[in-house]
Design a protein around this motif. Sequence first.
Motif, PDB file in Angstrom:
ATOM      1  N   ARG A 123       1.097  -1.577  -0.049  1.00 36.08           N
ATOM      2  CA  ARG A 123      -0.234   0.199  -0.263  1.00 36.08           C
ATOM      3  C   ARG A 123       1.119   1.329   0.072  1.00 36.08           C
ATOM      4  NH1 ARG A 123      -4.588   0.822   3.371  1.00 36.08           N
ATOM      5  NH2 ARG A 123      -3.709   2.940   2.642  1.00 36.08           N
ATOM      6  N   LYS A 124       2.331   1.497   0.903  1.00 37.34           N
ATOM      7  CA  LYS A 124       2.575   2.515   1.382  1.00 37.34           C
ATOM      8  C   LYS A 124       4.631   2.185   1.312  1.00 37.34           C
ATOM      9  CE  LYS A 124      -1.176   5.317   3.935  1.00 37.34           C
ATOM     10  NZ  LYS A 124      -0.964   5.763   3.014  1.00 37.34           N
ATOM     11  N   VAL A 125       5.152   3.189   0.677  1.00 41.85           N
ATOM     12  CA  VAL A 125       6.602   2.910   0.485  1.00 41.85           C
ATOM     13  C   VAL A 125       6.965   4.180   1.023  1.00 41.85           C
ATOM     14  CG1 VAL A 125       6.861   0.953  -1.134  1.00 41.85           C
ATOM     15  CG2 VAL A 125       6.766   3.765  -1.665  1.00 41.85           C
ATOM     16  N   ALA A 126       7.837   3.611   1.697  1.00 41.51           N
ATOM     17  CA  ALA A 126       8.833   4.680   2.656  1.00 41.51           C
ATOM     18  C   ALA A 126      10.030   4.400   2.387  1.00 41.51           C
ATOM     19  CB  ALA A 126       8.579   4.614   3.951  1.00 41.51           C
ATOM     20  N   PRO A 127      10.781   5.022   1.194  1.00 35.35           N
ATOM     21  CA  PRO A 127      12.377   4.187   0.836  1.00 35.35           C
ATOM     22  C   PRO A 127      13.007   5.757   1.232  1.00 35.35           C
ATOM     23  CG  PRO A 127      11.296   5.213  -1.001  1.00 35.35           C
ATOM     24  CD  PRO A 127      10.204   5.237  -0.442  1.00 35.35           C
ATOM     25  N   SER A 128      14.521   4.820   1.707  1.00 33.44           N
ATOM     26  CA  SER A 128      15.153   5.448   1.770  1.00 33.44           C
ATOM     27  C   SER A 128      16.410   5.128   1.550  1.00 33.44           C
ATOM     28  CB  SER A 128      15.361   6.723   3.980  1.00 33.44           C
ATOM     29  OG  SER A 128      15.274   5.803   4.427  1.00 33.44           O
ATOM     30  N   HIS A 129      18.045   4.870   2.598  1.00 29.81           N
ATOM     31  CA  HIS A 129      19.280   4.924   2.745  1.00 29.81           C
ATOM     32  C   HIS A 129      19.986   4.666   1.025  1.00 29.81           C
ATOM     33  CE1 HIS A 129      22.893   2.270   4.197  1.00 29.81           C
ATOM     34  NE2 HIS A 129      22.154   1.659   3.998  1.00 29.81           N
ATOM     35  N   CYS A 130      19.617   3.405   0.948  1.00 35.23           N
ATOM     36  CA  CYS A 130      20.522   1.948   0.060  1.00 35.23           C
ATOM     37  C   CYS A 130      19.130   2.886  -1.090  1.00 35.23           C
ATOM     38  CB  CYS A 130      21.322   1.566   0.239  1.00 35.23           C
ATOM     39  SG  CYS A 130      20.436  -0.218   0.837  1.00 35.23           S
ATOM     40  N   THR A 131      18.145   3.205  -1.465  1.00 39.94           N
ATOM     41  CA  THR A 131      17.378   2.617  -2.939  1.00 39.94           C
ATOM     42  C   THR A 131      17.830   3.103  -3.702  1.00 39.94           C
ATOM     43  OG1 THR A 131      15.561   3.147  -0.890  1.00 39.94           O
ATOM     44  CG2 THR A 131      14.997   3.461  -3.022  1.00 39.94           C
ATOM     45  N   GLY A 132      18.765   4.757  -3.491  1.00 36.98           N
ATOM     46  CA  GLY A 132      18.959   5.803  -4.650  1.00 36.98           C
ATOM     47  C   GLY A 132      17.677   6.575  -5.447  1.00 36.98           C
ATOM     48  N   GLU A 133      18.555   7.732  -5.692  1.00 38.69           N
ATOM     49  CA  GLU A 133      17.676   8.492  -6.027  1.00 38.69           C
ATOM     50  C   GLU A 133      16.389   8.474  -7.246  1.00 38.69           C
ATOM     51  OE1 GLU A 133      19.383  12.158  -6.562  1.00 38.69           O
ATOM     52  OE2 GLU A 133      20.742  12.414  -4.906  1.00 38.69           O
ATOM     53  N   ALA A 134      17.129   7.669  -8.398  1.00 36.41           N
ATOM     54  CA  ALA A 134      16.031   7.739  -9.483  1.00 36.41           C
ATOM     55  C   ALA A 134      15.216   6.831  -9.020  1.00 36.41           C
ATOM     56  CB  ALA A 134      16.871   6.980 -10.700  1.00 36.41           C
TER      57      ALA A 134
END
Length: 259
Positions: free
Chosen positions: A222-233
């Motif tokens: 349903r929801k995503v909260a990516p950070s750290h090594c996810t990468g900008e693209a």
Amino acid sequence: MMVLITTAATSVESGAAGEKPCLRLTVLFDNVSHRPGLVPGWGFSCLVEVPGKTILFDTGADGGTLLANMKRLGVNPDGIAAVFLSHIHGDHTGGLGALLARRPGIQVFLPEGFPASFRRAVTERGADVRTVGAGGRLADHVTGTGGLSKDGIVEQSLIVETPQGLVVVTGCAHPGIARIVETAERLTGKKSHLLLGGFHLGGASRTGIQAIVARLRSLGVRKVAPSHCTGEAATALFRQAWGHDFVEAGLGAVIVVPL
Ligand SMILES: [Zn+2]
Ligand SMILES: [Zn+2]
């Protein structure tokens, strides 16, 4: 009306006497910044608070930065009962020594596959080291995926079962973010509400990222909260694909989910 998810620091009023029980996630260490006044650094750490237990998911790369960010965010290290380490890389385990110096008797949950020398060193510093397998319980509502391995790296992710579905917290997602979600859903028989942490797509191609987005969409995340090594693209593509179900994460983010 209860707000299901918020990244605003103003959600701090929850948890007071008479409030409904909730899960509160606070990102304490991250190279992605969310809130000014904190010290960013390559790595990840997130405080996971459920009624009756406070668990630190990973410890970032260094204890000085971790403890300084905790202080700024009003997090008392003495309230931490356990540390859950996703995997052995230094950007996730580097802050452990400083925390153990402050909280020597706490539980440290490791997946199978950590080197015996690491276990011994942590035990010698006074920690209560425990191995957590697939579906192993950490607290009410909280379990682990167990260690998933890829290319010699063993990594576990943390699962919180909420009425809205699973909240899955990942460190670097070396085994693959979709594989982690599939494992969590298989172990619990429930769908994912929120996925938070490093998704490890910094070096992935656009088509590779699009395939992951499609797979996570078809799994019903349903929801995503990516950070750290996810990468900008990848982060940009996730933001586009999830729209207002994209949750801004990063250092200093506070996310509250009712239990
Ligand atoms: Zn890693
Ligand atoms: Zn990492």
